[in-house]
Motif scaffolding. Structure first.
Motif, PDB file in Angstrom:
ATOM      1  N   LEU A 296      32.408  40.142  55.642  1.00  0.00           N
ATOM      2  CA  LEU A 296      33.408  39.805  56.705  1.00  0.00           C
ATOM      3  C   LEU A 296      33.276  38.515  57.446  1.00  0.00           C
ATOM      4  CD1 LEU A 296      33.673  43.421  58.222  1.00  0.00           C
ATOM      5  CD2 LEU A 296      35.205  42.430  56.752  1.00  0.00           C
TER       6      LEU A 296
ATOM      7  N   GLY B  17      37.380  46.758  52.177  1.00  0.00           N
ATOM      8  CA  GLY B  17      37.627  45.952  53.191  1.00  0.00           C
ATOM      9  C   GLY B  17      39.356  45.884  53.571  1.00  0.00           C
ATOM     10  N   ASP B  18      40.126  45.846  52.570  1.00  0.00           N
ATOM     11  CA  ASP B  18      41.440  45.562  52.593  1.00  0.00           C
ATOM     12  C   ASP B  18      42.110  46.872  53.264  1.00  0.00           C
ATOM     13  OD1 ASP B  18      41.398  43.325  51.336  1.00  0.00           O
ATOM     14  OD2 ASP B  18      41.593  44.275  49.368  1.00  0.00           O
TER      15      ASP B  18
ATOM     16  N   ILE C 143      40.556  45.244  59.930  1.00  0.00           N
ATOM     17  CA  ILE C 143      39.690  44.071  60.266  1.00  0.00           C
ATOM     18  C   ILE C 143      40.134  43.051  61.250  1.00  0.00           C
ATOM     19  CG2 ILE C 143      39.262  41.851  58.859  1.00  0.00           C
ATOM     20  CD1 ILE C 143      38.031  44.548  57.745  1.00  0.00           C
ATOM     21  N   GLU C 144      41.235  43.471  61.662  1.00  0.00           N
ATOM     22  CA  GLU C 144      42.105  42.707  62.988  1.00  0.00           C
ATOM     23  C   GLU C 144      41.041  42.995  64.082  1.00  0.00           C
ATOM     24  OE1 GLU C 144      43.845  46.583  62.767  1.00  0.00           O
ATOM     25  OE2 GLU C 144      43.355  45.065  61.203  1.00  0.00           O
TER      26      GLU C 144
ATOM     27  N   TRP D 241      33.216  44.655  64.126  1.00  0.00           N
ATOM     28  CA  TRP D 241      32.601  44.756  62.901  1.00  0.00           C
ATOM     29  C   TRP D 241      31.156  45.281  62.946  1.00  0.00           C
ATOM     30  CZ3 TRP D 241      34.358  39.416  60.772  1.00  0.00           C
ATOM     31  CH2 TRP D 241      35.876  39.337  60.916  1.00  0.00           C
TER      32      TRP D 241
ATOM     33  N   SER E 141      44.617  47.993  46.374  1.00  0.00           N
ATOM     34  CA  SER E 141      44.188  46.336  46.795  1.00  0.00           C
ATOM     35  C   SER E 141      44.152  45.445  45.673  1.00  0.00           C
ATOM     36  CB  SER E 141      43.222  46.499  48.081  1.00  0.00           C
ATOM     37  OG  SER E 141      42.048  46.659  47.336  1.00  0.00           O
TER      38      SER E 141
ATOM     39  N   PHE F  75      47.917  47.715  53.797  1.00  0.00           N
ATOM     40  CA  PHE F  75      46.649  46.739  54.099  1.00  0.00           C
ATOM     41  C   PHE F  75      46.909  45.479  53.691  1.00  0.00           C
ATOM     42  CE2 PHE F  75      46.258  45.390  49.762  1.00  0.00           C
ATOM     43  CZ  PHE F  75      46.908  46.427  49.023  1.00  0.00           C
TER      44      PHE F  75
ATOM     45  N   CYS G  54      44.765  41.692  52.708  1.00  0.00           N
ATOM     46  CA  CYS G  54      43.677  41.235  52.088  1.00  0.00           C
ATOM     47  C   CYS G  54      42.647  41.004  53.185  1.00  0.00           C
ATOM     48  CB  CYS G  54      43.834  40.271  51.066  1.00  0.00           C
ATOM     49  SG  CYS G  54      45.135  40.749  49.839  1.00  0.00           S
ATOM     50  N   TYR G  55      41.582  41.327  53.292  1.00  0.00           N
ATOM     51  CA  TYR G  55      40.727  41.092  54.350  1.00  0.00           C
ATOM     52  C   TYR G  55      40.201  39.682  54.297  1.00  0.00           C
ATOM     53  CZ  TYR G  55      36.640  40.707  51.193  1.00  0.00           C
ATOM     54  OH  TYR G  55      35.753  40.357  50.265  1.00  0.00           O
TER      55      TYR G  55
ATOM     56  N   ASN H 108      45.131  38.382  62.240  1.00  0.00           N
ATOM     57  CA  ASN H 108      44.009  38.763  63.036  1.00  0.00           C
ATOM     58  C   ASN H 108      43.874  37.995  64.558  1.00  0.00           C
ATOM     59  OD1 ASN H 108      41.373  39.539  64.072  1.00  0.00           O
ATOM     60  ND2 ASN H 108      40.184  39.197  62.307  1.00  0.00           N
TER      61      ASN H 108
END
Length: 566
Positions: A370, A398-399, A403-404, A410, A457, A507, A509-510, A543
């Motif tokens: 991340l 992760g997807d 993550i946002e 995190w 994903s 989702f 993509c992270y 994000n």
């Protein structure tokens, strides 16, 4: 004449003898110096992680002792210590009737009204650093979905956690997968991470392995591993070849120790932990260096050096930046043998697909993934590239994570062990469990029920991620124009994939915010500030807590305002 000749021969022989003696004495002196160097190099090194248990490790033969002979129904206290010796976790892990980490018991026979999922993994899945394993959380989420249960035609979904801490990928394939299949699993998830790919071990030969067999019979557990005693702490040795004896240079200090007295917290502080590590190193190095019968210096000169990770298990935080002559991933930044190991592992994973109609390979998302720690992303990207080339589907979890929420959030998901590792905290267990449940639901609806349209994903993100990785490699090389093209290709690939979907996936993509931020920075460097602003905005739209984009956008906007006033 004859006497002169004999005298000359004697003189020559004496000279040869003296020269040989001098060479032997000289070599022995240098050998002693080399061994002294090894001693003082490795004994002080304490930069490696350890875990201390209140119960001993079971027998070391996983093949004969998988899940039986050592049930862990009683809680085991497990303390984790960072490379510096600081304790960062102290929990009681609960094992079930067959020995794996879970709060419920398992049965070999599957009821007709049950849909069974088996998780096969290493320490990330075994969850010995948290008070609850995430596979239990996944089961809880899936059983709350009454619509999914109805579509599957079952009363409940069970999730079995068949994971062993410290198990290499070879072990997942040849030891744990056969066990999972014995549980009549409807779906198997093999939980992988690039974190333990670089840790080389002797390759397992699947032709020489006997599939572990579970039964209700009590089996005699295999003998415990070789153990040394240091101030009352039992430290097992991990011998990767040859006899289990201290002089064997393949025997290394095991990262999991046993404290018979379950010493109170105050007695195992940072200072004592590092002192224990030094004493353990001294015990091993005395036999393997000081008293070694092998010519260590000669082996070094013959390119067979004495390497001792047992006294210092140090994981690199980054790799040196070297010039590359191509646009591929930076393979020359990877550890020696990594490419060969990865090819072998990917080939073995491909073979496992024939073992079961429904197997998912998932890739754990670690904190360093991340944050983007370069030394580790090289490993991850190369692994993903290899799976893509082999047409092996690898799902990035992760997807499916929120993550946002940003870096501050995190860091709450992972334990602070000093290496940005993948061990989850109690907060992370809940987040990760929900993410895995979302992924499983999408897979079941599409591939089992036949009604879902949402892709995994891996079908959307992995090609884009590889283009992003190639762009970063070119950026490091200094080829900014080609790097920009790769970043743009990565973004286009993502949008083309999602445009084909009837509905947007649940989702993103992270790595997308990082991708937009990298392209924005290049636009800025190439004198295109408006395009840079647009990309920073795109990253923040995905994000809002993406700090790099936020800070860079503010600085660029201020710079543009100043220039406009001029």
């Amino acid at each position: 004449m004859k006497k002169s000749f004999l005298h000359s021969c004697k003189t020559r022989l004496l000279e040869v003898f003296l020269i040989c003696t001098a060479l032997v004495i000289g070599y022995l002196a240098v050998e002693v110096g080399y061994r002294t160097y090894l001693w003082y190099t490795y004994v002080p090194k304490t930069e490696y992680q350890i875990a201390i248990r209140s119960t001993p490790l079971p027998g070391g033969d996983y093949c004969k002792n998988m899940g039986v002979g050592s049930p862990k129904t009683a809680p085991t206290r497990i303390r984790l210590f960072s490379p510096t010796g600081k304790r960062y976790s102290d929990i009681y892990a609960k094992g079930h009737n067959l020995g794996w980490t879970s709060f419920k018991g398992y049965t070999l026979k599957k009821p007709k009204s049950e849909f069974r999922i088996s998780i096969v993994g290493s320490s990330f899945s075994a969850c010995i650093s948290s008070s609850r394993p995430w596979p239990d959380v996944v089961e809880s989420y899936l059983n709350k979905d009454k619509l999914l249960l109805k579509k599957l035609g079952v009363k409940r979904i069970s999730v079995l956690n068949i994971s062993e801490a410290g198990m290499p990928i070879d072990g997942l394939i040849y030891y744990l997968l056969p066990v999972a299949l014995q549980f009549s699993s409807d779906l198997v998830i093999m939980n992988l991470t690039s974190d333990f790919l670089p840790q080389r071990s002797a390759p397992l030969n699947e032709n020489q392995r006997v599939s572990p067999t579970l039964s209700s019979k009590k089996t005699q557990p295999p003998p415990p591993p070789l153990v040394i005693d240091v101030d009352g702490i039992k430290i097992p040795l991990l011998c990767r070849g040859g006899p289990e004896t201290l002089p064997n240079p393949s025997c290394e200090i095991h990262p999991v120790w046993y404290d018979p007295k379950n010493t109170e917290n105050a007695d195992l502080d940072k200072e004592k932990i590092n002192r224990l590590k030094k004493k353990a190193a001294q015990k091993i190095l005395w036999d393997q260096v000081v008293c070694a019968s092998s010519p260590l210096l000669l082996l070094k000169l013959l390119n067979h050096p004495f390497t001792k990770k047992s006294a210092a298990i140090v994981f690199p935080t980054s790799f040196p930046k070297e010039k590359r002559s191509d646009s591929q991933l930076p393979q020359n930044l990877l550890p020696s043998g990594y490419e060969e190991d990865t090819q072998r592992i990917v080939s073995a994973l491909l073979k496992t697909q024939t073992a079961h109609p429904h197997i998912i390979f998932t890739h754990n998302i670690l904190l360093r993934d991340l944050i983007g720690t370069d030394g580790w992303t090289h490993w991850r990207d190369f692994f993903i590239e290899m799976t893509q080339d082999a047409h092996l589907s690898l799902v990035n979890i992760g997807d499916y994570l929120p993550i946002e929420k940003g870096e501050a959030e995190w860091r709450k998901w992972y334990l602070s062990d000093g290496h940005l590792s993948g061990h989850l905290s109690d907060a992370g267990i809940l987040v990760y469990g929900e993410g895995i449940a979302k992924m499983i639901r999408a897979y079941l609806l599409k591939n089992v029920v036949g009604e879902g349209t949402e892709p995994l994903s891996s079908e959307v993100c992995n090609e884009s991620l590889l283009e992003f990785a190639r762009g970063r490699a070119l950026q490091e090389k200094g080829d900014l124009a080609q790097a920009l093209r790769m970043f743009s290709n990565a973004i286009d690939l993502y949008h083309k994939k999602t445009a084909l979907l009837q509905d947007s996936p649940s989702f993103k993509c992270y790595f997308l915010p990082d991708l937009y931020q990298h392209r924005a920075a290049l636009f800025e460097k190439l004198g295109q500030p408006q395009k840079a602003l647009k990309d920073y905005d795109a990253a923040l739209q995905i994000n809002p807590n993406h700090e790099l984009s936020k800070q860079a956008r503010e600085a660029l906007a201020k710079k543009i305002t100043i220039e406009q006033k001029k």
